[in-house]
Design an enzyme around this catalytic site. Sequence first.
Site, PDB file in Angstrom:
ATOM      1  N   LYS A  76     -35.644  51.361  41.124  1.00  0.00           N
ATOM      2  CA  LYS A  76     -35.659  51.377  42.680  1.00  0.00           C
ATOM      3  C   LYS A  76     -37.061  51.908  43.021  1.00  0.00           C
ATOM      4  CE  LYS A  76     -33.167  52.682  46.659  1.00  0.00           C
ATOM      5  NZ  LYS A  76     -31.683  53.658  46.950  1.00  0.00           N
ATOM      6  N   SER A 155     -28.436  51.171  50.286  1.00  0.00           N
ATOM      7  CA  SER A 155     -29.722  50.948  50.136  1.00  0.00           C
ATOM      8  C   SER A 155     -30.394  50.439  48.816  1.00  0.00           C
ATOM      9  CB  SER A 155     -30.629  52.034  50.550  1.00  0.00           C
ATOM     10  OG  SER A 155     -30.490  53.199  49.552  1.00  0.00           O
ATOM     11  N   SER A 179     -25.076  54.372  48.385  1.00  0.00           N
ATOM     12  CA  SER A 179     -26.280  53.415  48.300  1.00  0.00           C
ATOM     13  C   SER A 179     -26.489  52.903  46.810  1.00  0.00           C
ATOM     14  CB  SER A 179     -27.810  54.051  48.601  1.00  0.00           C
ATOM     15  OG  SER A 179     -27.798  54.067  49.915  1.00  0.00           O
TER      16      SER A 179
END
Lengths: 485, 95, 484
Positions: A76, A155, A179
């Site tokens: 990420k 997210s 997330s």
Amino acid sequence: MHNKSVAELSRELESGKISSVELTQQFLDRLKQEDGKYNSFITVCEDQALADAKAADDMRAAGRATPWTGVPFAHKDIFCTNGTRTTCGSKMLENFVPPYDATVAEKFKAAGAVCLGKTNMDEFAMGSSNESSHFGAVTNPWGLSSGQKRVPGGSSGGSAAAVAARLVPAATGTDTGGSIRQPAALCGISGLKPTYGRVSRYGMIAFASSLDQGGTMARTAEDNALMLNVMAGFDPRDSTSIDREVPDYTATLDQSLKGMKIGLPREYFSDQLSPAMAEQVRNAISEYEKQGAIVQEVSLPNAKLAIAAYYVIAPAEASANLSRFDGVRYGYRCEDPKDLMDMYTRTRAEGFGNEVKRRILVGTYALSHGYYDAYYLQAQKVRRLIQQDFINAFKDVDVLMSPVTPSPAFAQGEKTTDPVAMYLEDVFTIAINLAGLPAMSVPAGFVDGLPVGLQIIGDHFSEARLLNAAHQFQQATDWHLREPK
Amino acid sequence: MSISREDIEKVAVLARIKVDDEQVSALEKDLGNILDLVDQLGAADTDSVAPMAHPLDAVQRLRADEVTETDQRAGFQAIAPATEKGLYLVPKVIE
Amino acid sequence: MQWDIVIGLEIHVQLATRTKIFSGSSTAYGAEPNTQANAVDLAMPGTLPVPNENAFRYAVMFGLATNAEIGRRSMFERKNYFYPDLPKGYQTTQLAQPIVGPGHMDIDLPSGDTKRVRIHHAHLEEDAGKSLHEDFHGMSGIDLNRAGTPLIEVVTEPDMNSAEEAVAFAKKLHSLVTSLGICDGDMSQGSMRFDVNISLKPKGSDELGTRTETKNLNSFRFMEQAIHHEVERQLDILEDGGRIVQETRLYNGDRDESRSMRTKEEANDYRYFPCPDLLPVEIDDSFIEEARNSLPELPDERKARLMEEYDLNSADASTISSDSNMANFFEEASRRCGEPKLVANWLNGEIASRMNQENIRNIALAFIGPDVIASLITRIKDSTISSAGAKKVFDALWTGENDSVDAIIEDKGLKQVSDTGALETMVDEVLASMPEQVEQYQNEDNPKKRKKMLGGFMGPLMKASKGQGNPKLFNEILVRKLGE
């Protein structure tokens, strides 16, 4: 190869049937060919990945291979990677190339894993749909055939979409209010948010420091265990990291679930949940009963306050955490500032997107004079009440199970104009962060052709048990192996 | 609870974020809705509850007082918006 | 109307740790800009603080030395404001639960009395960097080497009532922290900085007036001037029937003027909240005991012992004990030569004035050591040199020309002649060459005038002996011979 799990790829590499360079090239080719549909990557590091693959092959030849040596994966874009652009989904860091590694990035490097690139995400991890990224929305691989572009959740939406689309077998994520779990659920993969303090936060760009936790995203529970084996552990550079032994999370995957006590929080099966979703979750729980688990209802009476507490605490912490983005030492600086104040206010107005600015302003307001007690302090007290509910529940049961989201993946644009509607997306996940608990999202069925996730919540440091429960479920079901068309 | 335009403007100055009139109007609505959501907190009886800043009841570790860092200025300043003679440059600071 | 002056101090003391409070960067002074500012100090994204054990040890030592309660469980808060020298956009500091709780320190007043000043608390925090205002094409330059240097901020109660008392407290604190070895005390490098809270109230009134805060004074002299200046300013306003505005002021010592620092006071809302990157720090008994055992003798204790052991008067003992290096020097030199009173005279006289002239703050950095001053005193006592000769020897020692007393005496020919036979011959010769003066002396009855007349012979005698005759012996011989 792209359909294989980390465990399978590891065995392929071990057997010598394929080299890491070949494997990496295959994944890179597929990534370049396919990601136009999903926009799941912000940065692809082709040259670096191939160099790392070569080094991994050498490492294997030298007899120093770990299960991860030569296996491709992605980070990420919130984990700082030395020499590779790290944007956190923001214009503020569009050209930021950190000269240091996050601890998590270091650990994967040391294991010989090959990072293909940095995945897309909501800006500064603030969002539940991946639509707040400066680098564009991510499209969920599921439901594309119907012609409707759906969100992957957020997210960590880029990581979830990339894993679901078989662009990488695994990707790191972070979870501040859901997330990892929510995008994992919406994309039909498995994701684990570990206990707060289990994985180092050093070099992981902070959103809300007392809630943020790095974690794992892959299709199988076993791959999540392999990831956590690399990521977990004490880090002297993170004061909130816990000095506690790390078990081999793969060692207990095969334990029987007979006699395991499962609690179903009454509040998480309320009318917020559609009947179709509820049915899928209950079917999954029946599978556990079939395996000998005992199910009982429990209550988390303060769970309903979790969203309110979270939307004070997280923005308050974020408002301070994001003050360092001031245009002085790195990152974006506005053009031709006329004075210092102008530099600050335009840099931050132009460098941050709307959702980030909203949260900074809410947090600033909640901490400001006259509101601190009513908002911040009260939220921290409610936080304790919420944690106490979980402590009480774990006196009676081993794990809690619930849905991850109230509904499956929604259409892009559906909630972008209504921040509060977006916040309610995390109604079942947020309390877990407030309490610092570990929790998993496991594929558990489909509604209207879209994946549904089962949430398994454990007591502090019970990751091995969660992975065991997920793995046993995946031995009996194939939801996690379904491939989006 | 609603939030006034004046409050938004004040908070925006504190947070060093420039907002124009149109944005203030949008924020008035959005922040108002968020604060409505958050106002549920008032309903909780927390009289005898201690605030919780951390999810784990852990104690801070202290680091030995030993120099572990070396000069990395060149690397750090390579990614800075403006530097000169080893200093970060900003518009004139007036005390 | 008569007014009472009420003064409280906030004193920032830089701790003499090797590294910063939250990172392993060096705190050494004077490095090239930003070469001691690393990822954590620069607030690079994702970096996290880990506190320095010695910062806590030093703070606890300070607490023990000021009879304070030690915060068994202390916490860090974030104080939010934007400034280019504050990389994170907040200062990590302590508010609700500081490491050092209420304590006190006694100061000596000119009257000879002592006064107790209460310390409200002392907390740990990080220093900011520096903004350099020389012109970079209309920009300012930021050096973050200092960012993250550990400070304790000592906050007193408003217990002082004059500039003199405030300065006495500041000097005492300086003496304490340098004796403890927790601060290098170098004011020119900003190791101690003072904020002064001042208010006036009608004489005898119980109600405090509105106060102002004058910030960032970095010398005792500026602090004293700033207090006088601010008291005058407030007095003028109050006497004219005006009101004092609560504000922060900046004092310019070179021009002796001050101005209000922040006009938009309402824009100052620091939004303190507990720092989520740091956990509560628990200080246990063993940590406190270890700190207590590492405490050196404190200035007050040392003063009492110097008076007792070396028979020094209070003034000498006060001056010497206020500076631990000076006190160590004193004791070492006294032990070697057995003349504490003479050592004190040299320290408070010649040595103090030379250090002052040359701006040397630490005697340990002077060329002259305690062993050397001891041998110098020994040579005075055994009459090898005269006091005039001793001055010459001292000059050579001080400038580092030579570090052996005896070698200097030899080289410069400063050795006194104490051979009475040779001296008697010289006296005989001089008296023989000055018959008139001898007669005048012998006819004089007034002892005072006779004594003065003796001086008339000393000049020629010293000349005859090339300055090396022992003046005391000359004197004795003269008196005897002239009386014959």
